[in-house]
Design an enzyme around this catalytic site. Structure first.
Site, PDB file in Angstrom:
ATOM      1  CG  ASP A   1      -3.134   4.516   8.538  1.00  0.00           C
ATOM      2  OD1 ASP A   1      -2.260   5.383   8.585  1.00  0.00           O
ATOM      3  OD2 ASP A   1      -3.395   3.873   7.503  1.00  0.00           O
TER       4      ASP A   1
ATOM      5  CG  HIS B   1      -1.043   3.702   4.746  1.00  0.00           C
ATOM      6  ND1 HIS B   1      -1.813   3.024   5.672  1.00  0.00           N
ATOM      7  CD2 HIS B   1      -0.557   2.772   3.885  1.00  0.00           C
ATOM      8  CE1 HIS B   1      -1.794   1.732   5.386  1.00  0.00           C
ATOM      9  NE2 HIS B   1      -1.042   1.553   4.309  1.00  0.00           N
TER      10      HIS B   1
ATOM     11  CB  SER C   1      -0.931   0.004   1.219  1.00  0.00           C
ATOM     12  OG  SER C   1      -0.190  -0.162   2.420  1.00  0.00           O
TER      13      SER C   1
END
Length: 225
Positions: free
Chosen positions: A199, A202, A49
């Site tokens: 989060d 990221h 990701s």
């Protein structure tokens, strides 16, 4: 009547010739375009990701591979960045997926995997073996490809022994395979709230720009060779 028929046939023939000429021109343009595209060398960014640009408003322009493409274009370098990031990918998943991606010719291979292994506490030896298997696949298919490894670290709450062992495998893989090496992909981003999404993992768009600089500092040396 015969004159009308003759005139109609003449117009039909001329029209057909004109269409053939236009089609020929279109084909030439397409062939020229394809030829120009073929001259570009491919950089494959293979990761999770972090490479995909998870959570960014527009990953197609804000992910770090996209930002690196901008740098390449501004310098008029003959390279095309291919973003092969897949959210949630582990090294085991990458090992299974790499063969399909190698159907496209690769000139530069940038490997960014391992973060999800670390966050799950997977055995370090397993992560190392999977990374090596991915590198082996690329080297076998494209022995002339230049290789870049993006290092990763895990949070200290994973324990000193694990975090130290985890960090070491990236340098070991890079040295063993003569890969250009970025020690820590998220340097100057990890742990800084304003540069990370909610989060805490990221990067935001601002953080992704710093990540791009981290990678570009090493990648530009590779592209200049």
């Amino acid at each position: 009547m015969n004159k009308l028929v003759t005139l109609f046939l003449a117009l039909f023939i001329l029209s057909g010739c004109s269409n053939k000429q236009n089609n020929a021109g279109s084909n030439d343009k397409k062939e020229d375009g394809s030829s120009q595209a073929a001259e570009l060398k491919n950089i494959l960014f293979f990761g999770n990701s972090l490479t995909a640009g998870y959570g960014l408003e527009d990953p197609s322009t804000q992910s770090f591979p996209s930002l690196i493409q901008n740098k390449i274009d501004s310098l008029k370098l003959p390279y095309r960045c291919i973003n092969a990031g897949s959210s949630g990918e582990t090294t085991a998943g990458g090992k299974s997926r790499i063969g399909w991606l190698l159907k496209t010719h690769i000139d530069v291979f940038v490997l960014e995997l391992g973060a999800n292994d670390g966050l799950r506490g997977l055995p370090v030896a397993q992560t190392s073996a999977n990374l090596q298997a991915i590198v082996d696949s690329v080297k076998t298919k494209y022995p002339q490809a230049r290789l870049v490894l993006l290092g990763m670290e895990v949070p200290p709450n994973m324990g000193d022994a694990y975090t130290t062992s985890f960090r070491k495998i990236f340098r070991e893989i890079a040295e063993k395979n003569h890969m250009s090496f970025v020690p820590f992909l998220l340097a100057n981003v990890a742990g800084i709230p304003r540069l990370n999404q909610k989060d805490g993992i990221h990067p935001t768009a601002e953080g992704a720009a710093i990540v791009a600089e981290n990678v570009w500092e090493e990648l530009r040396k590779v592209l200049s060779k």
